[in-house]
Motif scaffolding. Structure first.
Motif, PDB file in Angstrom:
ATOM      1  N   ASN A 148      -1.639  13.314   4.591  1.00 41.22           N
ATOM      2  CA  ASN A 148      -2.938  13.356   4.937  1.00 41.22           C
ATOM      3  C   ASN A 148      -3.977  12.437   3.958  1.00 41.22           C
ATOM      4  O   ASN A 148      -5.047  13.126   3.906  1.00 41.22           O
ATOM      5  CB  ASN A 148      -2.945  14.846   4.679  1.00 41.22           C
ATOM      6  CG  ASN A 148      -2.326  15.641   5.772  1.00 41.22           C
ATOM      7  OD1 ASN A 148      -2.334  15.312   6.832  1.00 41.22           O
ATOM      8  ND2 ASN A 148      -1.667  16.782   4.972  1.00 41.22           N
ATOM      9  N   ARG A 149      -3.658  11.292   3.749  1.00 37.91           N
ATOM     10  CA  ARG A 149      -4.521  10.566   2.675  1.00 37.91           C
ATOM     11  C   ARG A 149      -4.696   9.352   3.389  1.00 37.91           C
ATOM     12  O   ARG A 149      -3.691   8.729   4.270  1.00 37.91           O
ATOM     13  CB  ARG A 149      -4.060  10.411   1.409  1.00 37.91           C
ATOM     14  CG  ARG A 149      -3.955  11.871   0.812  1.00 37.91           C
ATOM     15  CD  ARG A 149      -5.259  12.216   0.156  1.00 37.91           C
ATOM     16  NE  ARG A 149      -5.857  11.556  -0.933  1.00 37.91           N
ATOM     17  CZ  ARG A 149      -5.535  11.569  -2.165  1.00 37.91           C
ATOM     18  NH1 ARG A 149      -4.681  12.386  -2.549  1.00 37.91           N
ATOM     19  NH2 ARG A 149      -6.127  10.656  -2.868  1.00 37.91           N
ATOM     20  N   GLY A 150      -5.639   8.486   3.051  1.00 37.40           N
ATOM     21  CA  GLY A 150      -5.593   7.137   3.450  1.00 37.40           C
ATOM     22  C   GLY A 150      -4.674   6.092   2.539  1.00 37.40           C
ATOM     23  O   GLY A 150      -3.941   6.621   1.660  1.00 37.40           O
ATOM     24  N   LEU A 151      -4.709   5.041   2.940  1.00 38.68           N
ATOM     25  CA  LEU A 151      -3.734   3.909   2.420  1.00 38.68           C
ATOM     26  C   LEU A 151      -4.338   3.708   0.873  1.00 38.68           C
ATOM     27  O   LEU A 151      -5.590   3.340   0.723  1.00 38.68           O
ATOM     28  CB  LEU A 151      -3.425   3.003   3.075  1.00 38.68           C
ATOM     29  CG  LEU A 151      -2.467   2.767   4.010  1.00 38.68           C
ATOM     30  CD1 LEU A 151      -2.879   3.610   5.310  1.00 38.68           C
ATOM     31  CD2 LEU A 151      -1.908   1.477   4.428  1.00 38.68           C
TER      32      LEU A 151
ATOM     33  N   TYR B  36       0.918  -1.075   0.021  1.00 39.15           N
ATOM     34  CA  TYR B  36      -0.088   0.100  -0.154  1.00 39.15           C
ATOM     35  C   TYR B  36       0.867   1.327  -0.042  1.00 39.15           C
ATOM     36  O   TYR B  36       2.033   1.212   0.573  1.00 39.15           O
ATOM     37  CB  TYR B  36      -0.899   0.000   1.143  1.00 39.15           C
ATOM     38  CG  TYR B  36      -2.108  -0.799   1.072  1.00 39.15           C
ATOM     39  CD1 TYR B  36      -1.740  -2.199   1.851  1.00 39.15           C
ATOM     40  CD2 TYR B  36      -3.292  -0.413   0.756  1.00 39.15           C
ATOM     41  CE1 TYR B  36      -3.100  -3.204   1.599  1.00 39.15           C
ATOM     42  CE2 TYR B  36      -4.541  -1.474   0.916  1.00 39.15           C
ATOM     43  CZ  TYR B  36      -4.177  -2.591   1.396  1.00 39.15           C
ATOM     44  OH  TYR B  36      -5.373  -3.586   1.311  1.00 39.15           O
TER      45      TYR B  36
ATOM     46  N   GLN C 105       0.613   5.504   0.837  1.00 36.19           N
ATOM     47  CA  GLN C 105       0.184   6.549   1.695  1.00 36.19           C
ATOM     48  C   GLN C 105       0.771   7.903   1.279  1.00 36.19           C
ATOM     49  O   GLN C 105       1.982   8.314   1.635  1.00 36.19           O
ATOM     50  CB  GLN C 105       0.162   6.231   3.341  1.00 36.19           C
ATOM     51  CG  GLN C 105      -0.573   7.385   4.060  1.00 36.19           C
ATOM     52  CD  GLN C 105      -0.523   7.153   5.499  1.00 36.19           C
ATOM     53  OE1 GLN C 105       0.226   6.465   5.976  1.00 36.19           O
ATOM     54  NE2 GLN C 105      -1.728   7.439   6.029  1.00 36.19           N
TER      55      GLN C 105
END
Lengths: 113, 116
Positions: free
Chosen positions: B41-44, B36, B38
């Protein structure tokens, strides 16, 4: 956009308080997972629900609880908050099946003052 | 118990050069492996996975990963790095023979910086 939504984006509260984080999984996903991301602990699995039932528990404190509702959205409840609970909380969802990837929401940043 | 190690906290690479982000794992059954990414300030975001079959797995944004069972490794690679690849990369493992619990165990992450 993963299709997983989380509210609120940011939450600032005081020690001793209780908060609820909400997650809506991707359409059709029955599994919901909660993770905590902090600088010192990294990404830690908290709990998994599948179609309304608790499926697995990870490093979740007794002060924390979760549930998954009939419409498959999930809530993570954090109570008696401590400074150390400040972290990013992610929800992820997946379809059934051990080989399937999880899709993550944008997270809720919790700050405990 | 399952675990993942990402031995490098940070990897720096020049734009246009090949990149490798290392990952080793430990799992009692068959490993299901994931990468993954990232962004701040974001999701995976899911990049790729290995379940079975070909040891070289191709994923999103030109990334690929090589599964090596004897070395219990699953290194992420890209032939030519872009500045926009700069992000935090996580390797994750799941025991493929686990019954019911599909939790992922993540490594601590590797920060990739691509230098223009």
């Amino acid at each position: 956009d993963s299709g997983v939504t989380q509210t609120p984006k940011h939450l600032i509260t005081a020690t001793g308080q209780r908060v609820t984080l909400r997650c809506s999984p991707r359409s059709g996903d029955l599994s919901v997972y909660w993770y905590q991301q902090s600088l010192d602990q990294g990404l830690q699995f908290l709990i998994q629900y599948y179609n309304g039932e608790e499926r697995a528990k990870g490093n979740i404190l007794e002060r924390f609880s979760a549930q998954q509702f009939p419409d498959l959205h999930s809530e993570l409840n954090l109570s008696s908050l401590e400074l150390g609970d400040s972290a990013l909380y992610f929800c992820a969802s997946s379809v059934a099946g051990v080989s399937n990837e999880q899709f993550f929401g944008p997270g809720t940043r919790l700050t405990v003052l | 118990a399952q675990s993942v190690a990402q031995p490098e906290d940070q990897v720096n690479v020049a734009e246009g050069n090949p990149l490798t982000v290392k990952c080793t794992y430990s799992v009692s059954g068959n490993p299901y492996l994931f990468w993954y990414v990232q962004y701040p300030n974001r999701g995976l975001q899911f990049l790729l996975k290995y379940i079975t079959g070909d040891n070289l797995v191709k994923g999103s944004y030109g990334f690929e990963a090589e599964f090596n069972k004897s070395q219990t490794s699953f290194h992420l690679k890209k032939p030519s790095a872009l500045v926009s690849d700069s992000a935090l990369y996580f390797c994750a493992v799941r025991d493929g023979t686990g019954a019911g619990s599909y939790q992922l165990t993540f490594g601590k992450g590797t920060k990739l910086s691509v230098i223009p």
